[in-house]
Design a protein around this motif. Sequence first.
Motif, PDB file in Angstrom:
ATOM      1  N   ALA A  83      34.841 -23.622   9.913  1.00 31.10           N
ATOM      2  CA  ALA A  83      34.277 -22.327  10.333  1.00 31.10           C
ATOM      3  C   ALA A  83      35.206 -21.022  10.350  1.00 31.10           C
ATOM      4  N   MET A  84      36.186 -21.477  10.953  1.00 30.81           N
ATOM      5  CA  MET A  84      37.180 -20.330  10.945  1.00 30.81           C
ATOM      6  C   MET A  84      37.853 -19.873   9.516  1.00 30.81           C
ATOM      7  N   LYS A  85      37.542 -20.827   8.409  1.00 30.40           N
ATOM      8  CA  LYS A  85      37.924 -20.529   6.965  1.00 30.40           C
ATOM      9  C   LYS A  85      36.811 -19.273   6.593  1.00 30.40           C
ATOM     10  N   ILE A  86      35.799 -19.737   7.014  1.00 30.65           N
ATOM     11  CA  ILE A  86      34.599 -18.710   6.596  1.00 30.65           C
ATOM     12  C   ILE A  86      34.873 -17.239   7.303  1.00 30.65           C
ATOM     13  N   VAL A  87      35.365 -17.507   8.613  1.00 37.68           N
ATOM     14  CA  VAL A  87      35.704 -16.236   9.222  1.00 37.68           C
ATOM     15  C   VAL A  87      36.710 -15.422   8.421  1.00 37.68           C
ATOM     16  N   ASP A  88      37.890 -16.106   8.152  1.00 34.30           N
ATOM     17  CA  ASP A  88      38.940 -15.646   7.424  1.00 34.30           C
ATOM     18  C   ASP A  88      38.602 -14.904   6.124  1.00 34.30           C
ATOM     19  N   LEU A  89      37.743 -15.713   5.391  1.00 35.54           N
ATOM     20  CA  LEU A  89      37.239 -15.212   3.979  1.00 35.54           C
ATOM     21  C   LEU A  89      36.479 -13.812   4.295  1.00 35.54           C
ATOM     22  N   VAL A  90      35.421 -13.687   5.504  1.00 33.17           N
ATOM     23  CA  VAL A  90      34.798 -12.594   5.680  1.00 33.17           C
ATOM     24  C   VAL A  90      35.907 -11.360   6.059  1.00 33.17           C
ATOM     25  N   GLU A  91      36.839 -11.663   6.966  1.00 27.94           N
ATOM     26  CA  GLU A  91      37.626 -10.749   7.335  1.00 27.94           C
ATOM     27  C   GLU A  91      38.612 -10.364   6.335  1.00 27.94           C
ATOM     28  N   ARG A  92      38.761 -10.917   5.085  1.00 27.83           N
ATOM     29  CA  ARG A  92      39.588 -10.352   4.128  1.00 27.83           C
ATOM     30  C   ARG A  92      38.725  -9.236   3.251  1.00 27.83           C
ATOM     31  N   ASN A  93      37.682  -9.321   3.456  1.00 25.25           N
ATOM     32  CA  ASN A  93      36.565  -8.396   2.942  1.00 25.25           C
ATOM     33  C   ASN A  93      35.943  -7.508   3.754  1.00 25.25           C
ATOM     34  N   LEU A  94      36.045  -7.504   5.001  1.00 29.91           N
ATOM     35  CA  LEU A  94      35.303  -6.554   6.023  1.00 29.91           C
ATOM     36  C   LEU A  94      36.122  -6.595   7.172  1.00 29.91           C
ATOM     37  N   ASP A  95      36.708  -5.367   7.709  1.00 25.84           N
ATOM     38  CA  ASP A  95      37.468  -5.171   8.733  1.00 25.84           C
ATOM     39  C   ASP A  95      36.626  -5.269  10.053  1.00 25.84           C
ATOM     40  N   LEU A  96      36.332  -6.398  10.636  1.00 32.21           N
ATOM     41  CA  LEU A  96      35.613  -6.865  11.598  1.00 32.21           C
ATOM     42  C   LEU A  96      36.172  -6.123  13.206  1.00 32.21           C
ATOM     43  N   ASN A  97      35.510  -5.480  14.048  1.00 36.32           N
ATOM     44  CA  ASN A  97      35.843  -4.823  15.286  1.00 36.32           C
ATOM     45  C   ASN A  97      36.041  -5.877  16.247  1.00 36.32           C
ATOM     46  N   PRO A  98      37.317  -6.065  16.717  1.00 42.65           N
ATOM     47  CA  PRO A  98      37.753  -7.131  17.701  1.00 42.65           C
ATOM     48  C   PRO A  98      36.915  -6.890  19.038  1.00 42.65           C
ATOM     49  N   LYS A  99      36.457  -5.949  19.495  1.00 41.41           N
ATOM     50  CA  LYS A  99      35.895  -5.550  20.743  1.00 41.41           C
ATOM     51  C   LYS A  99      34.280  -5.580  20.509  1.00 41.41           C
ATOM     52  N   ALA A 100      33.767  -5.990  19.358  1.00 41.04           N
ATOM     53  CA  ALA A 100      32.385  -5.995  19.134  1.00 41.04           C
ATOM     54  C   ALA A 100      31.811  -7.023  19.770  1.00 41.04           C
ATOM     55  N   ILE A 101      30.596  -6.864  20.248  1.00 41.27           N
ATOM     56  CA  ILE A 101      29.737  -8.131  20.883  1.00 41.27           C
ATOM     57  C   ILE A 101      29.241  -8.969  19.893  1.00 41.27           C
ATOM     58  N   VAL A 102      29.381 -10.291  20.284  1.00 38.39           N
ATOM     59  CA  VAL A 102      29.203 -11.260  19.352  1.00 38.39           C
ATOM     60  C   VAL A 102      27.708 -11.730  19.493  1.00 38.39           C
ATOM     61  N   LYS A 103      26.832 -12.250  18.491  1.00 38.55           N
ATOM     62  CA  LYS A 103      25.663 -12.778  18.606  1.00 38.55           C
ATOM     63  C   LYS A 103      25.424 -13.653  17.522  1.00 38.55           C
ATOM     64  N   ILE A 104      24.754 -14.763  17.896  1.00 44.74           N
ATOM     65  CA  ILE A 104      24.529 -15.932  16.852  1.00 44.74           C
ATOM     66  C   ILE A 104      22.940 -15.686  16.385  1.00 44.74           C
ATOM     67  N   GLU A 105      22.297 -15.546  14.852  1.00 40.70           N
ATOM     68  CA  GLU A 105      21.356 -15.429  14.779  1.00 40.70           C
ATOM     69  C   GLU A 105      20.829 -16.872  14.146  1.00 40.70           C
ATOM     70  N   PHE A 106      20.054 -17.284  14.621  1.00 44.34           N
ATOM     71  CA  PHE A 106      19.269 -18.767  14.028  1.00 44.34           C
ATOM     72  C   PHE A 106      17.691 -18.652  14.421  1.00 44.34           C
ATOM     73  N   GLY A 107      17.159 -19.696  13.618  1.00 44.76           N
ATOM     74  CA  GLY A 107      15.810 -20.021  13.800  1.00 44.76           C
ATOM     75  C   GLY A 107      15.531 -21.151  12.682  1.00 44.76           C
ATOM     76  N   ASN A 108      14.362 -22.071  13.178  1.00 40.64           N
ATOM     77  CA  ASN A 108      13.989 -22.920  12.431  1.00 40.64           C
ATOM     78  C   ASN A 108      12.516 -23.282  12.636  1.00 40.64           C
ATOM     79  N   ALA A 109      11.846 -24.070  11.903  1.00 38.17           N
ATOM     80  CA  ALA A 109      10.327 -24.392  11.982  1.00 38.17           C
ATOM     81  C   ALA A 109       9.798 -24.356  13.224  1.00 38.17           C
ATOM     82  N   ALA A 110      10.757 -24.763  14.283  1.00 36.94           N
ATOM     83  CA  ALA A 110      10.164 -25.095  15.659  1.00 36.94           C
ATOM     84  C   ALA A 110      10.978 -23.868  16.530  1.00 36.94           C
ATOM     85  N   PHE A 111      11.350 -22.858  16.160  1.00 39.08           N
ATOM     86  CA  PHE A 111      12.150 -21.998  16.943  1.00 39.08           C
ATOM     87  C   PHE A 111      12.275 -20.644  16.311  1.00 39.08           C
TER      88      PHE A 111
END
Length: 175
Positions: A83-111
């Motif tokens: 997962a951290m390799k994915i984060v590193d890839l994203v952060e090489r392309n996008l300067d993410l704000n370290p003070k930003a609030i984290v949210k996880i977006e998820f859904g499936n057929a039952a949720f």
Amino acid sequence: MSNSKMTWQSFKDQLQQHPEQILQFQYAANKLVAPSYHITEIKQAPITSVDCGGKVNAWTEIIVQLWEPEEAQTDRAMAVNKAMKIVDLVERNLDLNPKAIVKIEFGNAAFDTRQMYPKELLLEGENLVVNLQPDATQCKATDRGATCGSPKTKTLEIPVTMEAGQSCTPGSGCC
């Protein structure tokens, strides 16, 4: 972590402490995202709003989107270091704000898909479980002493001209 909203930096720091653990996400009581989930994108969303008291508010959110494929591709979730390799890839392309609030977006057929906050990260055997809590609406003006809807709330008096026999009830067209 307490009920306060977790920052991007805090979230990453907690993940980095457990690189070999298996990363699981609990979206409801005793419900984990399927182990074959993918992190499909990480987005940074600057938010600017005006609350009911007229105050401008601004903050940034980092939203990690999870997706469950219809057919399970594995019975074991990814390790934190993947997962951290994915984060590193994203952060090489996008300067993410370290003070930003984290949210996880998820859904499936039952949720239904929604954005949730990481409430806490828990070590459970070989797993690092991100316990998610739903977002809730709130009146931001209460931070400044407003009571949002109670009799103490300042209301605007707007003169309404009505014809005889007309009432101002829901659906009457008056409001």
